[in-house]
Design an enzyme around this catalytic site. Structure first.
Site, PDB file in Angstrom:
ATOM      1  N   TYR A  42      -3.400  -5.903 -29.151  1.00 34.09           N
ATOM      2  CA  TYR A  42      -3.380  -5.763 -27.685  1.00 34.09           C
ATOM      3  C   TYR A  42      -1.965  -5.819 -27.112  1.00 34.09           C
ATOM      4  CZ  TYR A  42      -8.390  -6.892 -28.144  1.00 34.09           C
ATOM      5  OH  TYR A  42      -9.716  -6.928 -28.506  1.00 34.09           O
ATOM      6  N   HIS A 100      -9.859  -8.267 -37.386  1.00 33.72           N
ATOM      7  CA  HIS A 100     -10.213  -7.396 -36.250  1.00 33.72           C
ATOM      8  C   HIS A 100     -11.208  -6.303 -36.648  1.00 33.72           C
ATOM      9  CE1 HIS A 100      -8.381  -5.950 -32.190  1.00 33.72           C
ATOM     10  NE2 HIS A 100      -9.651  -5.619 -32.266  1.00 33.72           N
TER      11      HIS A 100
HETATM   12  N1  LIG Z   1     -13.075  -6.866 -31.496  1.00 33.41           N
HETATM   13  C1  LIG Z   1     -12.918  -5.643 -31.048  1.00 33.41           C
HETATM   14  O1  LIG Z   1     -12.782  -4.680 -31.828  1.00 33.41           O
HETATM   15  C2  LIG Z   1     -12.909  -5.392 -29.563  1.00 33.41           C
HETATM   16  C3  LIG Z   1     -12.995  -4.068 -29.081  1.00 33.41           C
HETATM   17  C4  LIG Z   1     -12.989  -3.883 -27.700  1.00 33.41           C
HETATM   18  C5  LIG Z   1     -12.901  -4.973 -26.839  1.00 33.41           C
HETATM   19  N2  LIG Z   1     -12.806  -6.234 -27.354  1.00 33.41           N
HETATM   20  C6  LIG Z   1     -12.672  -7.424 -26.453  1.00 33.41           C
HETATM   21  O2  LIG Z   1     -13.716  -7.382 -25.483  1.00 33.41           O
HETATM   22  C7  LIG Z   1     -13.156  -7.481 -24.187  1.00 33.41           C
HETATM   23  C8  LIG Z   1     -14.028  -6.780 -23.172  1.00 33.41           C
HETATM   24  O3  LIG Z   1     -14.092  -5.387 -23.413  1.00 33.41           O
HETATM   25  P1  LIG Z   1     -13.384  -4.323 -22.437  1.00 33.41           P
HETATM   26  O4  LIG Z   1     -12.311  -4.999 -21.706  1.00 33.41           O
HETATM   27  O5  LIG Z   1     -13.002  -3.136 -23.253  1.00 33.41           O
HETATM   28  O6  LIG Z   1     -14.571  -3.843 -21.476  1.00 33.41           O
HETATM   29  P2  LIG Z   1     -15.571  -4.581 -20.458  1.00 33.41           P
HETATM   30  O7  LIG Z   1     -15.295  -6.011 -20.369  1.00 33.41           O
HETATM   31  O8  LIG Z   1     -16.951  -4.110 -20.791  1.00 33.41           O
HETATM   32  O9  LIG Z   1     -15.207  -3.846 -19.089  1.00 33.41           O
HETATM   33  C9  LIG Z   1     -13.989  -4.057 -18.436  1.00 33.41           C
HETATM   34  C10 LIG Z   1     -14.015  -3.173 -17.184  1.00 33.41           C
HETATM   35  O10 LIG Z   1     -15.051  -3.631 -16.292  1.00 33.41           O
HETATM   36  C11 LIG Z   1     -14.495  -3.898 -15.010  1.00 33.41           C
HETATM   37  N3  LIG Z   1     -15.154  -5.110 -14.494  1.00 33.41           N
HETATM   38  C12 LIG Z   1     -15.015  -6.373 -14.954  1.00 33.41           C
HETATM   39  N4  LIG Z   1     -15.776  -7.236 -14.260  1.00 33.41           N
HETATM   40  C13 LIG Z   1     -16.416  -6.492 -13.330  1.00 33.41           C
HETATM   41  C14 LIG Z   1     -17.323  -6.811 -12.287  1.00 33.41           C
HETATM   42  N5  LIG Z   1     -17.745  -8.068 -12.102  1.00 33.41           N
HETATM   43  N6  LIG Z   1     -17.774  -5.805 -11.511  1.00 33.41           N
HETATM   44  C15 LIG Z   1     -17.367  -4.533 -11.713  1.00 33.41           C
HETATM   45  N7  LIG Z   1     -16.501  -4.160 -12.676  1.00 33.41           N
HETATM   46  C16 LIG Z   1     -16.025  -5.141 -13.482  1.00 33.41           C
HETATM   47  C17 LIG Z   1     -13.023  -4.095 -15.215  1.00 33.41           C
HETATM   48  O11 LIG Z   1     -12.317  -3.663 -14.082  1.00 33.41           O
HETATM   49  P3  LIG Z   1     -11.449  -4.676 -13.165  1.00 33.41           P
HETATM   50  O12 LIG Z   1     -10.244  -5.049 -13.971  1.00 33.41           O
HETATM   51  O13 LIG Z   1     -11.149  -3.867 -11.953  1.00 33.41           O
HETATM   52  O14 LIG Z   1     -12.330  -5.852 -12.870  1.00 33.41           O
HETATM   53  C18 LIG Z   1     -12.740  -3.187 -16.413  1.00 33.41           C
HETATM   54  O15 LIG Z   1     -12.491  -1.863 -15.992  1.00 33.41           O
HETATM   55  C19 LIG Z   1     -11.776  -6.854 -24.370  1.00 33.41           C
HETATM   56  O16 LIG Z   1     -10.926  -7.128 -23.272  1.00 33.41           O
HETATM   57  C20 LIG Z   1     -11.363  -7.453 -25.680  1.00 33.41           C
HETATM   58  O17 LIG Z   1     -10.900  -8.787 -25.498  1.00 33.41           O
HETATM   59  C21 LIG Z   1     -12.826  -6.464 -28.696  1.00 33.41           C
END
Ligand SMILES: NC(=O)c1ccc[n+]([C@@H]2O[C@H](COP(=O)([O-])OP(=O)(O)OC[C@H]3O[C@@H](n4cnc5c(N)ncnc54)[C@H](OP(=O)(O)O)[C@@H]3O)[C@@H](O)[C@H]2O)c1
Length: 271
Positions: A42, A100
């Site tokens: 990240y 990861h």
């Molecule tokens: N292990 C892995 O391979 C892997 C892969 C992908 C992700 N991850 C982890 O999982 C975490 C979450 O996944 P992600 O960040 O990709 O996607 P996510 O959490 O599903 O979605 C994030 C998006 O949703 C919006 N959002 C958040 N809260 C909201 C709410 N209450 N209402 C409306 N929109 C909202 C955010 O915008 P705003 O910023 O405008 O709120 C952002 O655009 C990552 O940050 C990472 O730490 C791990």
């Protein structure tokens, strides 16, 4: 020694860089989040570490996860990459260190990188160890190598369009906590008519309904947000109770929308 554990929800930090990552972590800690998820890939470990250090919340109360990227899995590079993560985070130890992704094409034997993972734990670089994006077969292989009870979690993609039922059941039966990433399907849940209808009926937001549905399955969830009101709303979602009929409606929304699917992903389990 700290006994803090993974709490729901954690804060995801993928895509958040520098000042944005710093602000998101600072605000989340202020609001009451105590689990923070980062990764070598990240490119924000320094900002995440600084936000935690600058926060009035004591380091002992925060559960910090980082992950070893796929190009660091060999015996030659693994330990040094973890030491570099700790240096960037400005911490002597993380709470959870994850693989990861399983090694692409199996190019590094699992016994090698899981051996390094366990050695990092034995030497105090991390309190807990776990994996991410491991399939059912890979979980079984990992448990054969490390033994039952060794893995705290398997962090995998989970949202209303990818419930990952078989894998979740397999992990939970083996006392491996499931952490669900991309719980909001990166924002797609906001426009979903079923989630909106349930949310309207309860006077909440569709994102909250998605998070409550995940939590009710016994899964830790790590939504990411850069906005205070979203961070607050995602935290409040943990108090939301869905009825059996509401959960059943969400169960029908989909089963195979996979958003994290790089070319080196393993052959996924199908639900
Ligand atoms: N292990 C892995 O391979 C892997 C892969 C992908 C992700 N991850 C982890 O999982 C975490 C979450 O996944 P992600 O960040 O990709 O996607 P996510 O959490 O599903 O979605 C994030 C998006 O949703 C919006 N959002 C958040 N809260 C909201 C709410 N209450 N209402 C409306 N929109 C909202 C955010 O915008 P705003 O910023 O405008 O709120 C952002 O655009 C990552 O940050 C990472 O730490 C791990």
């Amino acid at each position: 020694m700290s006994d803090v554990t993974l709490t729901n929800p954690g804060l995801g930090t993928y895509r958040l860089k520098e000042e944005v990552a710093y602000q998101a972590v600072s605000t989340a800690l202020e609001l009451g989040y105590r689990t923070i998820d980062t990764a070598q890939m990240y490119d924000n470990e320094a900002a995440v570490g600084k936000a935690i250090a600058d926060s009035p919340v004591s380091r002992d109360e925060v559960f910090v996860t980082t992950k070893v990227w796929v190009d660091q899995l060999s015996r030659d590079t693994f330990r040094r990459s973890v030491e570099q993560s700790l240096a960037r985070l400005n911490m002597a130890q993380v709470d959870l260190l994850l693989i990861h992704w399983p090694a692409p094409e199996g190019d590094v034997p699992m016994a090698d990188y899981l051996g390094e993972l366990k050695a990092a734990q034995d030497d105090g670089l991390t309190r807990h160890i776990g994996v991410s994006n491991f399939t059912i077969a890979q979980i079984d292989e990992a448990l054969k190598i490390l033994g039952p009870g060794s893995l705290l979690t398997n962090q995998v993609e989970i949202h209303p369009y990818l419930p990952n039922r078989k894998l979740v059941e397999h992990c939970q039966q083996r006392d491996i906590l499931v952490t669900g990433y991309m719980p909001l399907a990166v924002g797609r849940v906001n426009d979903d008519p079923v989630l909106n209808a349930i949310a309207e009926n309860k006077g909440v937001k569709p994102a909250q309904v998605a998070l409550a549905w995940i939590k009710q399955r016994g899964i830790i969830t790590i939504p990411s947000s850069t906005r205070r009101e979203h961070l607050q709303s995602n935290l409040a979602a943990m108090d939301l109770e869905l009825t059996v009929s509401e959960s059943s409606r969400i169960d029908t929304l989909g089963y195979d929308l996979r958003l994290a699917n790089p070319s080196f992903a393993p052959e996924w389990d199908l639900d």
